[in-house]
Structure formats: structure tokens, C-alpha cells
Design an enzyme around this catalytic site. Structure first.
Site, mmCIF file in Angstrom:
data_model
loop_
_atom_site.group_PDB
_atom_site.id
_atom_site.type_symbol
_atom_site.label_atom_id
_atom_site.label_comp_id
_atom_site.label_asym_id
_atom_site.label_seq_id
_atom_site.Cartn_x
_atom_site.Cartn_y
_atom_site.Cartn_z
ATOM 1 N N SER A 576 1.677 -6.847 -4.450
ATOM 2 C CA SER A 576 0.517 -5.860 -4.813
ATOM 3 C C SER A 576 -0.586 -6.438 -5.671
ATOM 4 O O SER A 576 -1.054 -7.466 -5.607
ATOM 5 C CB SER A 576 0.897 -4.174 -4.861
ATOM 6 O OG SER A 576 -0.169 -3.558 -4.740
ATOM 7 N N ASP A 661 -0.644 -1.412 6.361
ATOM 8 C CA ASP A 661 -0.688 -1.265 4.646
ATOM 9 C C ASP A 661 -1.960 -0.391 4.405
ATOM 10 O O ASP A 661 -2.799 -0.883 4.899
ATOM 11 C CB ASP A 661 -0.577 -2.425 4.141
ATOM 12 C CG ASP A 661 -0.485 -2.471 2.550
ATOM 13 O OD1 ASP A 661 -0.688 -1.341 1.943
ATOM 14 O OD2 ASP A 661 0.165 -3.243 2.192
ATOM 15 N N HIS A 696 2.650 -0.846 2.952
ATOM 16 C CA HIS A 696 2.698 -1.317 1.828
ATOM 17 C C HIS A 696 3.862 -1.531 1.140
ATOM 18 O O HIS A 696 4.367 -2.429 0.776
ATOM 19 C CB HIS A 696 1.769 -0.431 0.930
ATOM 20 C CG HIS A 696 1.315 -1.294 -0.411
ATOM 21 N ND1 HIS A 696 0.477 -2.146 -0.545
ATOM 22 C CD2 HIS A 696 1.863 -0.811 -1.817
ATOM 23 C CE1 HIS A 696 0.525 -2.872 -1.709
ATOM 24 N NE2 HIS A 696 1.035 -2.060 -2.622
#
Length: 725
Positions: A576, A661, A696
């Protein structure tokens, strides 16, 4: 980063021009394809379509902007992603047995039948159970801590059977203990449908609240619930609705709407059950509004007027509100105010003063005691204060560096404070500490199956001098009998460094697969986290973001210079915003790393932050800056991984993402990989793995996620030549 989404079709204040030239036409002819010969495999080659973007007199051309498809239905794009998966599978085919062995190894350490420690709320003790090969928990409750009369509330395994991805959230029981609310997400976009279950009959109510954050907070009449609705374009939760059980969602009342798009909205309930809290938070300001939980028509009341730069969070005890705030206190202090004097911060009274260099991280209130957590030089402390005598005592822990989390302290009249404790060599451990004596009661320590003995491993905490003189904390762990401080061990270095999020020195049973093969594992507590307090965060955001990348690189150089790792076998990993970190360091210091794993990486910083239609963009101007301001635009451009890809040799790379995501859109890493493949000047591996079902957080389920970990470890172990134990 926290979330990073996509590129807009119409950038605010940006003129977008698309064009083609003869070289592009050649690329279009080949489009996206994978060519396989008998003895070789060729990477997918993405076509180029020039997409011109202009702002501040600066022109950027994005050849791979076409990869964005918000609906995720474009056949050409899906074919390209499938080709990337096929290429990765082919390039790692020789590691399939290793991946399988690692998966079984990781799985073998996990106790199949495992129960959580019961947590008391009201008249019941709530817990979860994992059984056999189940991927998901079974939620239960009992009238006593021993669980003699368990009642099954929700079997998530049964609900998940019909779905490739399934996630529940926000299990919350009505005040009369008869109804359970929960959210479910079947797409991994973090958009939940709230459902309600009659705990006596087991039947679901007809109510379905769609497009929510996944958390329902009950009013005290057992029929009123509050929830947050999301903007389905930006995925920003910005509206608080009040729903009456038994009515349709279109009749719900809007009780609060956040008009400032730089704020996140959350909801919770006070410990005494008297108020619903609406939380307003941004990276540089936060606040709360209160709703009377006893009145189904009550409207929100601001605790104090919201101010830029002012942060606070409140907890209620009797007629007093305790306020953890940064008011004239960069590292926070604790104040209190009587309920008759709300709305005026000048009436706040000091409880715990600000201490320079010591971050006040949180508080938990009980009828007779206040428990507060601080962090000094990166080390946790937990202190219990008597509210009658003022006497304090610090809870004692065995490790020099550890993580301690207060949880499950739902009852004001409890005699104990519940705490979860872990370190790099200590599996997760649950304690009740007596509030009067400070004596701990061990409730449970996570079992690690197989040949695991904590004494076989050593952890260290050192400081490394960065190029500007700052001392960067680093947590290290290794297997004692496989480590020599002579620069021969492979080094796995992890980092994040954004949003003030601190990576704690906690235990991981999966990590043993690296340590037992001779790896040194390092966590670089770089600027952008709050390991050394709020100033440490402030020095790694906006126009000081480069400090984050410099710290990580300087830690690598120092660790190898000190003999903690082999200079030729350094592996860097981040996800991330940590993926942004990976992208920046391989542009700026690619020669330091043999291999890098970048998971769901936020790499197209400038284009994404110019696009207000993308989830989290406007919320995060206080984190990254607003590129509509030229100073921020120029600074972002100087480190944005996608924009700074250059003609140079890059490390071996494994990049992962999820098609769905909602935080870092799949096309950011997809474009980055395509550009890297075009620019890199060496033959190192560049592999891109796309989970076509996940978002995600990756795959749902406790064992499915281990497949992803096994893939990463196999990639690294293969490069390091450490396939065997």
C-alpha cells in the site's frame, strides 16, 4: 498507502489531450500478448496510447492510462491482466513445489481448533471459534467466561460458501441482547450490506441497508440503528443515517452529512451506552459530535467547534468527558470537562500533562481507574492511575521492545484491564491485569505448532543514523544459531512510513520460515510513522516525504555495513503506502536490493492525487499535499514512482494487486509494471500477480491468505538460494 484508487477522466484544472503517432500505431498492432516459445517465456507487452496531461505549465504523457476501467469489464484489459498472471505462473513454475511446501509449512504452525478469549459486554461473554480447515470464524456467546452454555450467533463459513470472497464486519448486539447487526462484503470493495438477525429464532429481518461502511450502532430503544453510507464513486463514508428496524432503507433519516471531503466519518458508542459518537477525522484535524442514544429523534451536537490543526478524542465517565488532545501539545495530553460545559475548550482541565518526546497514545476509563498508554523512544508503557488517590503504577513486561494493545474493556465496573501483548519472539498473549494490584493473569498465549522454541530466537532494537543526523529505530529478529554478524545472512527489510501508522515489533509465526532459513528480519521504523511521536510523523509527510525514503535506504546501508545482512542479498518489502516506499527506493537506490516485493502499491501519486473522483484523494491532501498547488505538484512529481521510472537496472520485482481494490486501484500497479518493463535495462525478473477476486486486503479466509505469503516467500527464497531448511 491507506487507499489509493484511480485516475479521473476529467482532472480538475487539467487539460487532457490524447493522441497517437507512428510508434504508437506499431505498439497498437502488437497490443497485449504473451509469446511463448519452446524454451522461453516472454513477458506481456502492453500497447502504448499517449495520454497527455497539463497543469502548472507542466506536461506529462502517460502511455498506459488506457488500463483504467472503473467497471472492470474491458476485455482487453482483463486479457492483459490474465496474461500477466500466466507469465508470473510460468516464471515461477520451478518454485511450485517450494510454494506448496511453504504453504503447508505456514499452515502447519496454526492451531486448527482455536478459540478467542471471551470478552464481556453486558450480560454475555462473546468470542469466536475456528474449527478444522474452516476459513472463517464461528461467533458465539455464553453467560459465563468458561463458555458452558455457548450459543452460536453466526457461522461465517456457511455464509461464505456461495462466494469467492466474503467478509463480515461490525457484529453488534442490541442493548436487550436479542438482535445482532452485521455487515457483509462479497466483492472486497469495502462496501457492506447491513443485515439483522433475530437471535432467538435465527431468522433474518427483512431490513437490508446497502452501500454502508459495515457498522451499525444501536440506539437504546432496540429498534433504532445508526450507520454510515458511502459515496459509491469515491467510496467515502460521509453520511450518517438513522434507521428504524422494520422499515425500508429509503425512509431512513439523514442525521449528519460531512461536506468537507478531507474528513473521514466514523461512528461508535460511549462506554456507558448513553451517547452515539460521530467521529470526524483528517490527517491534521479531528473531532466528535454527540447524539443522545436514549432519544430516537436526537440531533448531533458538536463537542467543540471544529478547527484546522486541532485533534481530540473523548471518553465518558459519569458526568465527565476525558479528552485526549493535541491542544498546545504536539504529543498530546489528557484533559477533562464537565458535561455542563461542553462546547468550550477553555473549560478543559488538565489530567495528564504534555511531555516532550513522550506520545500519549490512548486511554481507557473504569469507574475507579484510568489506564493510559504512552510511547517514549519508541517503547510502549501502560500506566494505571487510581481516580480516587491519584496513585499510579506501570504494568510490567518482560521484553525490551514489544507491542501492547488494550482491547475488550467494555465494562466500567471491571476489576481488570484486558491487554494483548506480543514481541518479535513472543507469540500473542492475552492478559487481565488487576487494576488495584497490577498483577497479571495469563488468559491465553497463541500456540505455535511444530518445533518452535522462543529461546532459539534473538531480537534487537537499534538506532541507525540517517543522512541528516536523525536516529532511526530498527527492530531486528533472527534465529540465534543461524546468525553471524559478518555480512553473510540474507536480509529481509520491511517498511511502511505513512499516515502516522507505526509498525509494531510483533510476533509472526509465518516469519519463522524466513528466520529458520537464516534470514535476518528488520522493521525500519522510518519517518512518517509515529514510532518516535507525532514529530516523527510530521517529518515524513507532505513536503518532507523524501525523509521516509532516505531513512529506509540509510537503514539498508547501515545494516549491511554493520554485518547484519549480506549486501548482495537484501530484500525489501512493503504494501500500500509501503508499496509507494518500495517504488521510490528502487528508483533512487536500485543497486541496494536483490529483490523487492511491492504489494498493492500506491505508485501513481500525482495523477491519483489530481483526481477527486478516486477514493481517498481529497481526504489525503493533508497527508501528501494537494497537487493543484504547484509546490506540492513539483514535490510529488520528484518522488512519484510511476513518474520517476528511468532507463536503469532494477531489482527483481514481485508486484501484487487485487482487481477489486478500493484503496489502490489495480491500474496503478498495472501501469507501473508496464512502464518498468519498457524502461528497465537488465534481465531481472518483473512479475505481476493479480487476484481477480480480491481487493486491498487480499484473499479472505485464514488459510487462503497464506497462499499469497507462500508466493512472496518462494520468490525471495529462490533468489537467495535458500530453498531448504
Amino acid at each position: 498507502m491507506k487507499t489509493r484508487n484511480s485516475l479521473s477522466l476529467a482532472l480538475l484544472s487539467v487539460a487532457v489531450l490524447a493522441g497517437c503517432n507512428s510508434t504508437e500505431e506499431k505498439s497498437n498492432e502488437q497490443s497485449v500478448k504473451t509469446v511463448e516459445a519452446e524454451n522461453s517465456v516472454f513477458a506481456p507487452i502492453a500497447k502504448k496510447v499517449a495520454y497527455e496531461m497539463n497543469i502548472h505549465g507542466s506536461k506529462r504523457v502517460d502511455d498506459y492510462y488506457w488500463m483504467r476501467d472503473d467497471k472492470r469489464e474491458n476485455p482487453e484489459i482483463l486479457a492483459h491482466l490474465a496474461a500477466e498472471n500466466s507469465y508470473t505462473d510460468a516464471m515461477l513454475k520451478h518454485t511450485e513445489n517450494l510454494q506448496d511446501d511453504l504453504f503447508e509449512e505456514l499452515k502447519s504452525r496454526i492451531q486448527k481448533d482455536d478459540d478467542s478469549v471471551p470478552v464481556k459486554r453486558g450480560d454475555f461473554y462473546y468470542s469466536s471459534e475456528m474449527r478444522g480447515d474452516n476459513e472463517y470464524p464461528i461467533y458465539v456467546r455464553s453467560k459465563n467466561f468458561k463458555g458452558d452454555d455457548k450459543e452460536v450467533l453466526l457461522d461465517v463459513n456457511a455464509l461464505a460458501k456461495a462466494h469467492e470472497y466474503y467478509q463480515v464486519s461490525g457484529l453488534n448486539i442490541s442493548p436487550n441482547d436479542k438482535i445482532m447487526a452485521y455487515g457483509e462484503d462479497t466483492l472486497s470493495r469495502r462496501v457492506y450490506t447491513l443485515r439483522f438477525k433475530n437471535l432467538k429464532t435465527g431468522e433474518l429481518f427483512s431490513d437490508e441497508l446497502k452501500g454502508t461502511e459495515g457498522n451499525a450502532i444501536w440506539g437504546n430503544d432496540n429498534k433504532t440503528v445508526y450507520y454510515i453510507k458511502k459515496d459509491l464513486q469515491t467510496l467515502l463514508g460521509f453520511q450518517v443515517y438513522r434507521h428504524t428496524l422494520g422499515t425500508s432503507q429509503d425512509r431512513d433519516e439523514l442525521v449528519y452529512e460531512e461536506e468537507n471531503k478531507s474528513y473521514y466519518t466514523g461512528i461508535s458508542k460511549s462506554k456507558d451506552g448513553s451517547h452515539i459518537y460521530i467521529h470526524h477525522s483528517s490527517p491534521e484535524a479531528s473531532g466528535m459530535s454527540l447524539i443522545d442514544a436514549n432519544k430516537h429523534t436526537a440531533q448531533p451536537l458538536r463537542f467543540v467547534p471544529r478547527e484546522q490543526g486541532l485533534e481530540y478524542n473523548v471518553s465518558k465517565l459519569g458526568e465527565w468527558y476525558y479528552v485526549n488532545t493535541n491542544l498546545d501539545a504536539v504529543n498530546f495530553k489528557l484533559m477533562k470537562v464537565h458535561q455542563s460545559k461542553l462546547g468550550n475548550k477553555q473549560k478543559w482541565q488538565e489530567v495528564i500533562p504534555h511531555r516532550e518526546g513522550v506520545k500519549l497514545e490512548g486511554v481507557s476509563l473504569f469507574n475507579q481507574h484510568l489506564v493510559y498508554q504512552e510511547r517514549e523512544l519508541g517503547i510502549n508503557t501502560v500506566t494505571v492511575r487510581s481516580l480516587t488517590s491519584g496513585k499510579e503504577q506501570k504494568l510490567k513486561f518482560k521484553d525490551k521492545a514489544f507491542a501492547a494493545y488494550l482491547y475488550g474493556n467494555n465494562e466500567l465496573d471491571n476489576e481488570n484491564v484486558r491487554l494483548y501483548y506480543t514481541s518479535l519472539t513472543t507469540p500473542g498473549t492475552h492478559y487481565d491485569f488487576n487494576l488495584k494490584s497490577g498483577e497479571p493473569q495469563l488468559l491465553k498465549q497463541q500456540k505455535v505448532l511444530g518445533d518452535f522454541h522462543p529461546e532459539n530466537y534473538t531480537s534487537e532494537r537499534i538506532f541507525i543514523k540517517a543522512r541528516d543526523g536523525e536516529q532511526v529505530p530498527v527492530s531486528l529478529v533472527y534465529r540465534t544459531d543461524k546468525f553471524k554478524k559478518d555480512g553473510t545472512n540474507p536480509l529481509y527489510q520491511y517498511g511502511y512510513g505513512s499516515y502516522g501508522h507505526t509498525i509494531q515489533p510483533s510476533f509472526s509465526s509465518a516469519r519463522l520460515s524466513l528466520l529458520d532459513r537464516g534470514f535476518v528480519y528488520a522493521i525500519a521504523h522510518i519517518r512518517g510513522s509515529q514510532m518516535l511521536g507525532r514529530p516523527w510523523y510530521n517529518q515524513g509527510k507532505k513536503l518532507t516525504k523524501q525523509n521516509t525514503f532516505n531513512d529506509f535506504v540509510d537503514v539498508t546501508k547501515s545494516l549491511t555495513a554493520q554485518g547484519y545482512g549480506n549486501k548482495k542479498q537484501v530484500f525489501a518489502v512493503g504494501g500500500s503506502a509501503g508499496g509507494l516506499l518500495m517504488g521510490a527506493v528502487i528508483n533512487q537506490a536500485p543497486e541496494l536490493y536483490q529483490g523487492v516485493a511491492a504489494h498493492v502499491p500506491f505508485v501513481d501519486v500525482v495523477t491519483t492525487m489530481l483526481d477527486e473522483t478516486i477514493p481517498l484523494t481529497t481526504n489525503e491532501y493533508d497527508e501528501w499535499g494537494n497537487p493543484n498547488d504547484k509546490s506540492y505538484y513539483d514535490y510529488m512529481l520528484s518522488y512519484s514512482p510511476y513518474d520517476q521510472v528511468s532507463k536503469q537496472a532494477y531489482p527483481n520485482l514481485l508486484v501484487t494487486t487485487g482487481l477489486h481494490d478500493s484503496q489502490v486501484q489495480y491500474f496503478e500497479p498495472a501501469k507501473w509494471v508496464a512502464k518498468l518493463r519498457d524502461y528497465k535495462t537488465n534481465d531481472n525478473k518483473l512479475l505481476f500477480k493479480v487476484d481477480m477476486e480480491a481487493g486491498h486486503g487480499g484473499a479472505s479466509g485464514r488459510f487462503k491468505g497464506l497462499k499469497d505469503r507462500a508466493l512472496e516467500y518462494a520468490f525471495i527464497l529462490d533468489l537467495a538460494g535458500k530453498n531448504k531448511l
